[in-house]
Design an enzyme around this catalytic site. Structure first.
Site, PDB file in Angstrom:
ATOM      1  CG  PHE A 191       9.701   6.175 -36.400  1.00 56.19           C
ATOM      2  CD1 PHE A 191       8.709   7.015 -35.929  1.00 56.19           C
ATOM      3  CD2 PHE A 191      10.467   6.598 -37.466  1.00 56.19           C
ATOM      4  CE1 PHE A 191       8.493   8.265 -36.507  1.00 56.19           C
ATOM      5  CE2 PHE A 191      10.263   7.839 -38.054  1.00 56.19           C
ATOM      6  CZ  PHE A 191       9.277   8.675 -37.569  1.00 56.19           C
ATOM      7  CE  LYS A 201      15.147   8.505 -41.607  1.00 59.35           C
ATOM      8  NZ  LYS A 201      14.535   9.832 -41.628  1.00 59.35           N
ATOM      9  CG  ASP A 217      11.478   0.996 -42.403  1.00 57.64           C
ATOM     10  OD1 ASP A 217      12.469   1.555 -42.914  1.00 57.64           O
ATOM     11  OD2 ASP A 217      10.546   1.627 -41.860  1.00 57.64           O
TER      12      ASP A 217
END
Length: 404
Positions: free
Chosen positions: A145, A259, A230
Site C-alpha cells: 500500500f 504522516k 516507504d
C-alpha cells in the site's frame, strides 16, 4: 446497535449525505482531542488506538507542535517555492541529518512522496544507470500500500484499489513480499529501483522474515538498483527505532516519509536521499505549490527535534513490548495471530467469532477506537504518548469483546 452510542446520529447522516462514499467510518463524531484521547459531540471519551494511521505519533495537539503552529500562523503560512522562506533551510537540514542523507525534497501527502520517488528513480535510471529510454522498471511487492493515485494503484494487488481505475501505468514488476529469491530473479538490466514497505501496514502490519531487508539491500547494491523504503507509516518512531529499516541495520538509498512528519496538524511528506540520487532533478521538472510551505516546515522541524531526543523511539520499544505481551495472551482466546513491532500491531481475529469491522464497532462501544483491514484483521497503532495504564485498558477491552 451503534446508533445507540450517539444521541446525535444526524451528524453522521449529514456527513453521508454530502460526502462521496470513499470511506466507511465508524459512527463516532469527534469534536476534540488531547494526547491519546478523543471526545465526541456528546462528551464521551475514546482511547485512540489508530493515531491517524500513524499521522498522530506524538498524540493529539502535542503542546510543542501546537505552539510552533500558532507562532507560524501569526507570521507566514505560504510563499510557494518561487521564494525562500525562513523555515525552509532548518527543516531540510535537520530532516536530512535525521535520515543520514544529503538532500530532502518536501511535498505534502504520502502518495506525493511515493510519486516523487518513482519519478526520481526513473530519471536516475536513465541519466545515471544508463537504462534505455522508456524501459525503466521498478520491482514492488504483493500486498503493498503506497497510496491511491492512478500510477500507484497500477501496481497494487488490492482489487478494491484497482478495479475500474485502468488503464494502468506500466513499468512495475510485482513479486511476493518477503521472498528474496523472487525479488532477485525479477531484477534485470532495466530495473532502476526496488520499492518496499519495511513493514506492510495496510496489509495487516506484516513484518518480513529476518534477513529479508538486508538481502534486498545487498541485491540492490550488487545490481546497481536503488532501494526505496516507504516509511510513511512505519517510520518516525512507530516501530521503536527512527525507521523500521533500522531494526536490521539497513540504510536504503531513498526514504519516503509522511504522516507523522506533520505532527497531526498539517500534511507534510518528504523524500530523503543523497545528492547522487535527488540531484538528478532540475528546476521545472518536479514541484508542489504547497510543498515545504512555512507552516508545514515550522511544525515538521519540531517533529524532527522531538525524534532527535530518542524519547519516542524508547517509548515505542518499551510500551510496544507491553502491548504485544498483552495481545499475545489473547491468542487462542479469540485471536488467531498477532504481528508487528513497537507500538504497531496487526491482529487476526477468529473469523468464526466476528469480522474485523464488528470487532472495531464493539471496541468503539467500549471506548476504544481501532481500524479493520482485510476481513478479520484489525490494526492497533496508538500514539507514542500512550501510557502503560492506557495500553492495559485497551487490551482489557479487546479481551472483553473477544469473550463476547
Amino acid at each position: 446497535m451503534i446508533d445507540d452510542m450517539l444521541r446525535t446520529p444526524e451528524a453522521i447522516r449529514d456527513a453521508e449525505r454530502w460526502t462521496a462514499h470513499n470511506y466507511h467510518p465508524l459512527p463516532v463524531v469527534v469534536s476534540s482531542a488531547e494526547g491519546s484521547w478523543l471526545t465526541d459531540v456528546d462528551g464521551r471519551r475514546y482511547l485512540d488506538c489508530l493515531a491517524g494511521y500513524s499521522a498522530l505519533n506524538f498524540g493529539h495537539r502535542h503542546p510543542t507542535l501546537i505552539a510552533a503552529a500558532h507562532a507560524q500562523l501569526d507570521r507566514l503560512t505560504l510563499t510557494s517555492r518561487a521564494f525562500v522562506h525562513d523555515q525552509f533551510a532548518d527543516f531540510c537540514r535537520e530532516l536530512a541529518e535525521l535520515c543520514r542523507k544529503d538532500l530532502v525534497l518536501p511535498m505534502n501527502t504520502g502518495a506525493e512522496a511515493v510519486e516523487t520517488g518513482i519519478k526520481v528513480a526513473r530519471k536516475w535510471g536513465y541519466q545515471v544507470k544508463g537504462v534505455a529510454p522508456g524501459q525503466a522498471n521498478i520491482v514492488v511487492a504483493e500486498g503493498n500500500f503506497h497510496g491511491r493515485t492512478t500510477t500507484i494503484v497500477s501496481f497494487s494487488t488490492d482489487e478494491d484499489a484497482r478495479a475500474d481505475f485502468g488503464p494502468f501505468t506500466p513499468g512495475f514488476t510485482v513479486v511476493p513480499y518477503g521472498d528474496l529469491a523472487a525479488l532477485t530473479a525479477a531484477v534485470d538490466e532495466n530495473t532502476v529501483a526496488v520499492l518496499l514497505e519495511p513493514i506492510q501496514g495496510e496489509q495487516g502490519v506484516v513484518v518480513p522474515p529476518e534477513g529479508y531487508l538486508p538481502g534486498v539491500r545487498r541485491v540492490c547494491t550488487e545490481r546497481n538498483v536503488l532501494f526505496i523504503a516507504d516509511e510513511i507509516q512505519s517510520g518516525l518512531g512507530r516501530t521503536g527505532d527512527t525507521f523500521a529499516c533500522d531494526h536490521e541495520g539497513v540504510t536504503p538509498d531513498m526514504y519516503l516519509l509522511g504522516k507523522a512528519l506533520g505532527g497531526g496538524i498539517v500534511p507534510v511528506s518528504a523524500v530523503a536521499a543523497n545528492a547522487d540520487v535527488l540531484g538528478v532533478l532540475r528546476p521545472g521538472q518536479h514541484g508542489s505549490t504547497f510543498g515545504g510551505n512555512p507552516l508545514a516546515c515550522a511544525v515538521a522541524t519540531e517533529v524532527v527535534r522531538l525524534l532527535a531526543t530518542g524519547e519516542f523511539q524508547r517509548r515505542s520499544t518499551e510500551l510496544g513490548a507491553r502491548l504485544h505481551a498483552g495481545l499475545r495472551s489473547l491468542v487462542g482466546r479469540g485471536l488467531v495471530a498477532v504481528r508487528g513491532r513497537g507500538l504497531w500491531a496487526g491482529l487476526d481475529i477468529d473469523p468464526s467469532l466476528m469480522s474485523g469491522r464488528e470487532a472495531c464497532e464493539r471496541l468503539a462501544e467500549r471506548g476504544v477506537l481501532a481500524k479493520d483491514t482485510h476481513g478479520a484483521t484489525i490494526r492497533l497503532a496508538p500514539p507514542l504518548v500512550i501510557t502503560e495504564e492506557e495500553i492495559d485498558h485497551a487490551v482489557a477491552q479487546l479481551a472483553a469483546v473477544l469473550a463476547g
